[in-house]
Design a protein around this motif. Sequence first.
Motif, mmCIF file in Angstrom:
data_model
loop_
_atom_site.group_PDB
_atom_site.id
_atom_site.type_symbol
_atom_site.label_atom_id
_atom_site.label_comp_id
_atom_site.label_asym_id
_atom_site.label_seq_id
_atom_site.Cartn_x
_atom_site.Cartn_y
_atom_site.Cartn_z
ATOM 1 N N ASP A 122 8.109 4.386 5.901
ATOM 2 C CA ASP A 122 6.658 4.214 5.941
ATOM 3 C C ASP A 122 6.167 4.058 7.379
ATOM 4 O O ASP A 122 5.141 4.631 7.767
ATOM 5 C CB ASP A 122 6.230 2.991 5.124
ATOM 6 C CG ASP A 122 6.476 3.163 3.639
ATOM 7 O OD1 ASP A 122 6.333 4.290 3.140
ATOM 8 O OD2 ASP A 122 6.821 2.157 2.989
ATOM 9 N N THR A 154 0.277 4.307 1.083
ATOM 10 C CA THR A 154 1.624 4.577 0.558
ATOM 11 C C THR A 154 2.572 3.427 0.858
ATOM 12 O O THR A 154 3.449 3.092 0.051
ATOM 13 C CB THR A 154 2.171 5.878 1.167
ATOM 14 O OG1 THR A 154 1.287 6.956 0.848
ATOM 15 C CG2 THR A 154 3.563 6.195 0.626
ATOM 16 N N ARG A 198 3.667 0.518 -1.460
ATOM 17 C CA ARG A 198 4.670 0.764 -2.519
ATOM 18 C C ARG A 198 4.061 0.540 -3.902
ATOM 19 O O ARG A 198 4.772 0.289 -4.871
ATOM 20 C CB ARG A 198 5.925 -0.118 -2.355
ATOM 21 C CG ARG A 198 6.474 -0.270 -0.953
ATOM 22 C CD ARG A 198 6.585 1.040 -0.203
ATOM 23 N NE ARG A 198 7.445 2.027 -0.876
ATOM 24 C CZ ARG A 198 7.552 3.312 -0.498
ATOM 25 N NH1 ARG A 198 6.833 3.763 0.507
ATOM 26 N NH2 ARG A 198 8.356 4.115 -1.147
ATOM 27 N N ASN A 199 2.756 0.658 -3.995
ATOM 28 C CA ASN A 199 2.047 0.511 -5.269
ATOM 29 C C ASN A 199 1.419 1.860 -5.608
ATOM 30 O O ASN A 199 0.512 2.314 -4.907
ATOM 31 C CB ASN A 199 0.960 -0.562 -5.133
ATOM 32 C CG ASN A 199 0.229 -0.830 -6.442
ATOM 33 O OD1 ASN A 199 -0.211 0.095 -7.119
ATOM 34 N ND2 ASN A 199 0.076 -2.106 -6.786
ATOM 35 N N PRO A 200 1.896 2.522 -6.669
ATOM 36 C CA PRO A 200 1.415 3.871 -6.970
ATOM 37 C C PRO A 200 -0.065 3.942 -7.299
ATOM 38 O O PRO A 200 -0.706 4.967 -7.066
ATOM 39 C CB PRO A 200 2.274 4.289 -8.178
ATOM 40 C CG PRO A 200 2.709 2.998 -8.808
ATOM 41 C CD PRO A 200 2.898 2.055 -7.655
ATOM 42 N N SER A 225 -1.782 3.762 -3.804
ATOM 43 C CA SER A 225 -1.570 4.999 -3.056
ATOM 44 C C SER A 225 -2.291 6.175 -3.701
ATOM 45 O O SER A 225 -2.714 7.109 -3.019
ATOM 46 C CB SER A 225 -0.073 5.298 -2.925
ATOM 47 O OG SER A 225 0.535 5.441 -4.204
ATOM 48 N N GLY A 226 -2.479 6.111 -5.023
ATOM 49 C CA GLY A 226 -3.203 7.167 -5.716
ATOM 50 C C GLY A 226 -4.678 7.207 -5.365
ATOM 51 O O GLY A 226 -5.346 8.226 -5.570
#
Length: 263
Positions: free
Chosen positions: A150, A184, A187-189, A192-193
């Motif tokens: 990252d 990103t 680390r949480n989708p 990050s989405g």
Amino acid sequence: MTSNRAAARGGITSATQTAPNRPASAQFFKSKQQPTTLVNALGLEIVSGGYEAGALLPNEAVMRETYGVSRTALREAYSKLTAKGLVVARPKVGTSVRDKRHWNMLDQDVLAWHLQSVPAADIAQDLYALRRLIEPGAAEMAAACRTDADIDLLYAAFADMRDNTSVETDLVEADFAFHVAVLTATRNPFISGFSALIRAAMISTFEVSWRGADVIKERRLEQHKAVADAIRDGDGARARNLMQDLLDDSINDVRDVLDERDQ
């Protein structure tokens, strides 16, 4: 959009009556003839205010004549607009426009239609309010959760920004990549989405903000690097505060550009 409003009131009763006053989006659709263009034409018409909330869309015969499409194409377009929350169909009543509160504002098409029809100042203000709710907290979380990969992405995006200050399109893309890297790194989708959902709107406002920061690009670059450094160092509170300051300064840059346009 005289023809639309007349249709909504039932003032248009035949395809012949609509032909002389076709909406601009209908003309656009006629010139393109691509599978998704009818959805774009109707969506833009609705978002731009051509059809008011609660208004019935013209009947099927009128719409097919206006846009020069088949029944199947029209129904497919209505289905997609329904999924986006813009319209609703009721038996024996017809298809009507839903109130804006029902629209899926994070749908990429809906966002694109807003960018084409809503004043830039309104889009920028609303978007930055949303970003300010999410990105400072994301920066703080990233400082606690980031991986070495990252951090590499963050500094790679920053390097691209620094190396492309004279090429606006490349600078804007690099700036976007930097903010995506921060999200990103949480680390949480779901967080990050967030970037994928509003990419078009973010790119648009980034373009305006960098134009506004023309004489202070170096300062904005320093602010981005400071955010990256805080995340690298695991200092969540500093990362949050620096990101908040960066967003506040960026929206001020946008306001300056828009104010100049209005003068």
